[in-house]
Design a protein around this motif. Structure first.
Motif, PDB file in Angstrom:
ATOM      1  N   GLY A  16     -17.033 -21.467 -37.120  1.00 49.05           N
ATOM      2  CA  GLY A  16     -17.443 -20.540 -38.161  1.00 49.05           C
ATOM      3  C   GLY A  16     -18.799 -19.931 -37.896  1.00 49.05           C
ATOM      4  N   LEU A  17     -18.925 -19.247 -36.782  1.00 48.45           N
ATOM      5  CA  LEU A  17     -20.202 -18.640 -36.421  1.00 48.45           C
ATOM      6  C   LEU A  17     -20.604 -17.588 -37.449  1.00 48.45           C
ATOM      7  CD1 LEU A  17     -22.394 -18.366 -34.124  1.00 48.45           C
ATOM      8  CD2 LEU A  17     -21.058 -16.408 -33.340  1.00 48.45           C
ATOM      9  N   ARG A  18     -21.872 -17.698 -37.895  1.00 51.57           N
ATOM     10  CA  ARG A  18     -22.406 -16.659 -38.783  1.00 51.57           C
ATOM     11  C   ARG A  18     -23.224 -15.662 -37.972  1.00 51.57           C
ATOM     12  NH1 ARG A  18     -23.776 -16.407 -44.254  1.00 51.57           N
ATOM     13  NH2 ARG A  18     -23.259 -18.594 -44.574  1.00 51.57           N
ATOM     14  N   GLY A  19     -23.962 -16.161 -36.972  1.00 52.38           N
ATOM     15  CA  GLY A  19     -24.771 -15.285 -36.138  1.00 52.38           C
ATOM     16  C   GLY A  19     -25.342 -16.030 -34.963  1.00 52.38           C
ATOM     17  N   LEU A  20     -25.581 -15.330 -33.859  1.00 50.14           N
ATOM     18  CA  LEU A  20     -26.218 -15.907 -32.672  1.00 50.14           C
ATOM     19  C   LEU A  20     -27.448 -15.075 -32.377  1.00 50.14           C
ATOM     20  CD1 LEU A  20     -24.642 -17.345 -29.503  1.00 50.14           C
ATOM     21  CD2 LEU A  20     -26.473 -15.663 -29.278  1.00 50.14           C
ATOM     22  N   PHE A  21     -28.560 -15.748 -32.158  1.00 49.20           N
ATOM     23  CA  PHE A  21     -29.852 -15.093 -32.009  1.00 49.20           C
ATOM     24  C   PHE A  21     -30.425 -15.388 -30.628  1.00 49.20           C
ATOM     25  CE2 PHE A  21     -30.254 -14.203 -36.543  1.00 49.20           C
ATOM     26  CZ  PHE A  21     -29.414 -15.151 -37.098  1.00 49.20           C
ATOM     27  N   TRP A  22     -31.010 -14.366 -30.013  1.00 45.48           N
ATOM     28  CA  TRP A  22     -31.743 -14.545 -28.759  1.00 45.48           C
ATOM     29  C   TRP A  22     -33.231 -14.295 -29.013  1.00 45.48           C
ATOM     30  CZ3 TRP A  22     -30.288 -16.484 -24.187  1.00 45.48           C
ATOM     31  CH2 TRP A  22     -28.924 -16.535 -23.876  1.00 45.48           C
ATOM     32  N   TYR A  23     -34.050 -15.183 -28.427  1.00 49.05           N
ATOM     33  CA  TYR A  23     -35.501 -15.072 -28.520  1.00 49.05           C
ATOM     34  C   TYR A  23     -36.103 -15.212 -27.132  1.00 49.05           C
ATOM     35  CZ  TYR A  23     -35.441 -15.710 -33.625  1.00 49.05           C
ATOM     36  OH  TYR A  23     -35.246 -15.569 -34.976  1.00 49.05           O
ATOM     37  N   ARG A  24     -37.277 -14.637 -26.977  1.00 49.48           N
ATOM     38  CA  ARG A  24     -38.093 -14.812 -25.783  1.00 49.48           C
ATOM     39  C   ARG A  24     -39.337 -15.588 -26.181  1.00 49.48           C
ATOM     40  NH1 ARG A  24     -40.650 -10.807 -21.488  1.00 49.48           N
ATOM     41  NH2 ARG A  24     -42.653 -11.873 -21.232  1.00 49.48           N
TER      42      ARG A  24
ATOM     43  N   ASP B 231     -43.073 -16.972 -24.602  1.00 45.11           N
ATOM     44  CA  ASP B 231     -44.082 -17.113 -23.562  1.00 45.11           C
ATOM     45  C   ASP B 231     -44.800 -18.440 -23.760  1.00 45.11           C
ATOM     46  OD1 ASP B 231     -44.409 -13.688 -24.053  1.00 45.11           O
ATOM     47  OD2 ASP B 231     -43.818 -14.574 -22.135  1.00 45.11           O
ATOM     48  N   PRO B 232     -45.373 -19.014 -22.691  1.00 47.24           N
ATOM     49  CA  PRO B 232     -45.993 -20.347 -22.789  1.00 47.24           C
ATOM     50  C   PRO B 232     -47.032 -20.430 -23.899  1.00 47.24           C
ATOM     51  CG  PRO B 232     -45.785 -19.680 -20.498  1.00 47.24           C
ATOM     52  CD  PRO B 232     -45.392 -18.487 -21.319  1.00 47.24           C
ATOM     53  N   GLY B 233     -46.926 -21.461 -24.744  1.00 48.33           N
ATOM     54  CA  GLY B 233     -47.904 -21.707 -25.792  1.00 48.33           C
ATOM     55  C   GLY B 233     -47.840 -20.757 -26.964  1.00 48.33           C
ATOM     56  N   LYS B 234     -46.807 -19.919 -27.022  1.00 45.12           N
ATOM     57  CA  LYS B 234     -46.684 -18.944 -28.110  1.00 45.12           C
ATOM     58  C   LYS B 234     -45.378 -19.143 -28.872  1.00 45.12           C
ATOM     59  CE  LYS B 234     -49.489 -15.369 -25.923  1.00 45.12           C
ATOM     60  NZ  LYS B 234     -49.589 -13.930 -25.565  1.00 45.12           N
ATOM     61  N   GLY B 235     -45.285 -18.499 -30.035  1.00 41.43           N
ATOM     62  CA  GLY B 235     -44.061 -18.574 -30.813  1.00 41.43           C
ATOM     63  C   GLY B 235     -42.979 -17.693 -30.234  1.00 41.43           C
ATOM     64  N   PRO B 236     -41.714 -18.021 -30.494  1.00 42.65           N
ATOM     65  CA  PRO B 236     -40.605 -17.190 -30.006  1.00 42.65           C
ATOM     66  C   PRO B 236     -40.660 -15.775 -30.576  1.00 42.65           C
ATOM     67  CG  PRO B 236     -39.818 -19.350 -30.694  1.00 42.65           C
ATOM     68  CD  PRO B 236     -41.228 -19.241 -31.157  1.00 42.65           C
ATOM     69  N   GLU B 237     -40.268 -14.818 -29.738  1.00 49.05           N
ATOM     70  CA  GLU B 237     -40.233 -13.407 -30.139  1.00 49.05           C
ATOM     71  C   GLU B 237     -38.776 -12.996 -30.275  1.00 49.05           C
ATOM     72  OE1 GLU B 237     -42.013 -10.848 -27.257  1.00 49.05           O
ATOM     73  OE2 GLU B 237     -41.077  -9.051 -28.070  1.00 49.05           O
ATOM     74  N   PHE B 238     -38.417 -12.473 -31.444  1.00 46.89           N
ATOM     75  CA  PHE B 238     -37.030 -12.091 -31.709  1.00 46.89           C
ATOM     76  C   PHE B 238     -36.583 -10.952 -30.787  1.00 46.89           C
ATOM     77  CE2 PHE B 238     -33.205 -11.351 -33.926  1.00 46.89           C
ATOM     78  CZ  PHE B 238     -33.072  -9.985 -34.091  1.00 46.89           C
ATOM     79  N   LEU B 239     -35.369 -11.117 -30.225  1.00 43.13           N
ATOM     80  CA  LEU B 239     -34.788 -10.075 -29.370  1.00 43.13           C
ATOM     81  C   LEU B 239     -33.544  -9.449 -30.008  1.00 43.13           C
ATOM     82  CD1 LEU B 239     -35.007 -11.814 -25.861  1.00 43.13           C
ATOM     83  CD2 LEU B 239     -36.455  -9.959 -26.725  1.00 43.13           C
ATOM     84  N   PHE B 240     -32.506 -10.279 -30.238  1.00 41.23           N
ATOM     85  CA  PHE B 240     -31.221  -9.752 -30.701  1.00 41.23           C
ATOM     86  C   PHE B 240     -30.543 -10.695 -31.684  1.00 41.23           C
ATOM     87  CE2 PHE B 240     -31.227  -6.639 -27.407  1.00 41.23           C
ATOM     88  CZ  PHE B 240     -31.544  -7.260 -26.204  1.00 41.23           C
ATOM     89  N   THR B 241     -29.679 -10.116 -32.531  1.00 44.06           N
ATOM     90  CA  THR B 241     -28.718 -10.870 -33.309  1.00 44.06           C
ATOM     91  C   THR B 241     -27.328 -10.332 -33.004  1.00 44.06           C
ATOM     92  OG1 THR B 241     -30.300 -11.032 -35.137  1.00 44.06           O
ATOM     93  CG2 THR B 241     -28.033 -11.671 -35.581  1.00 44.06           C
TER      94      THR B 241
END
Lengths: 111, 112
Positions: free
Chosen positions: A29-37, A39-49
């Protein structure tokens, strides 16, 4: 058990050498799949849903695709600045919007 | 437009102490989620706050608690710190629980 698995763990490419990263999931029952990037020591950056099988999204040199059991992040003619860890996360219908994350693929692009 | 902000950036604490981490969401966002990320691993969900209530919780002990304020900012509190609590703590905000989450830079917590 619901799981998200990313492969490979690490990938070294020459600048301009295209490749793909994989994210496979076993949630039902997938609602959504998210990709993030990330960088070292930083928070994830949203790419796609992505929400449904067959869907594709593009941003610069990145293209994400989704099937019923996995997603691919295609990187075309990468540059050194594309070096980062790429994370995928899955949200499923009975999860109350919680995300399950993969461990990520560390991508290194050599000039 | 300011993104998600977190404070402090780095923190060093001793075992047994207590710590409070803070997060301000992106403008227009009303939902805040907290994650713990160990080195080389993906983020692990701690809990999510929406309308000033904890809406869901991951597999973390009661030593981890939180709060959301009327302006949507949030705090994460960890009591009785253990060495294993050393990690990058990430805050993410979204417009409601089900939408894309935008992350802050994180707080690096070291427990000695």
């Amino acid at each position: 058990e619901d799981q998200v698995t990313q492969s490979p763990e690490a990938l070294r490419l020459q600048e301009g050498e295209s490749s793909s990263l994989n994210c496979s999931y076993t949630v039902s029952g997938l609602r959504g799949l998210f990709w993030y990037r990330q960088d070292p020591g930083k928070g994830p950056e949203f790419l796609f849903t992505l929400y449904s099988a067959g869907e594709e999204k593009e941003k610069e040199r990145l293209k994400a695709t989704l099937t019923k059991k996995e997603s691919f992040l295609h990187i075309t003619a990468p540059k050194p600045e594309d070096s980062a860890t790429y994370l995928c996360a899955v949200q499923w219908r009975d999860s109350n919007y919680q995300l399950i994350w993969g461990a990520g693929t560390k991508l290194i692009i050599k000039p | 437009d300011a993104g998600v902000t977190q404070s402090p950036t780095h923190l060093i604490k001793t075992r047994g102490q207590q710590v409070t981490l803070r997060c301000s969401p992106k403008s227009g966002h009303d939902t805040v989620s907290w994650y713990q990320q160990a080195l080389g691993q993906g983020p692990q969900f701690i809990f999510q706050y929406y309308e000033e209530e904890e809406r869901q919780r991951g597999n973390f002990p009661d030593r981890f608690s939180g709060h959301q304020f009327p302006n949507y900012s949030s705090e994460l509190n960890v009591n009785a710190l253990l060495l294993g609590d050393s990690a990058l703590y990430l805050c993410a905000s979204s417009t409601g629980p089900s939408y894309e989450q935008y992350f802050g830079p994180g707080t690096r917590l070291t427990v000695t």
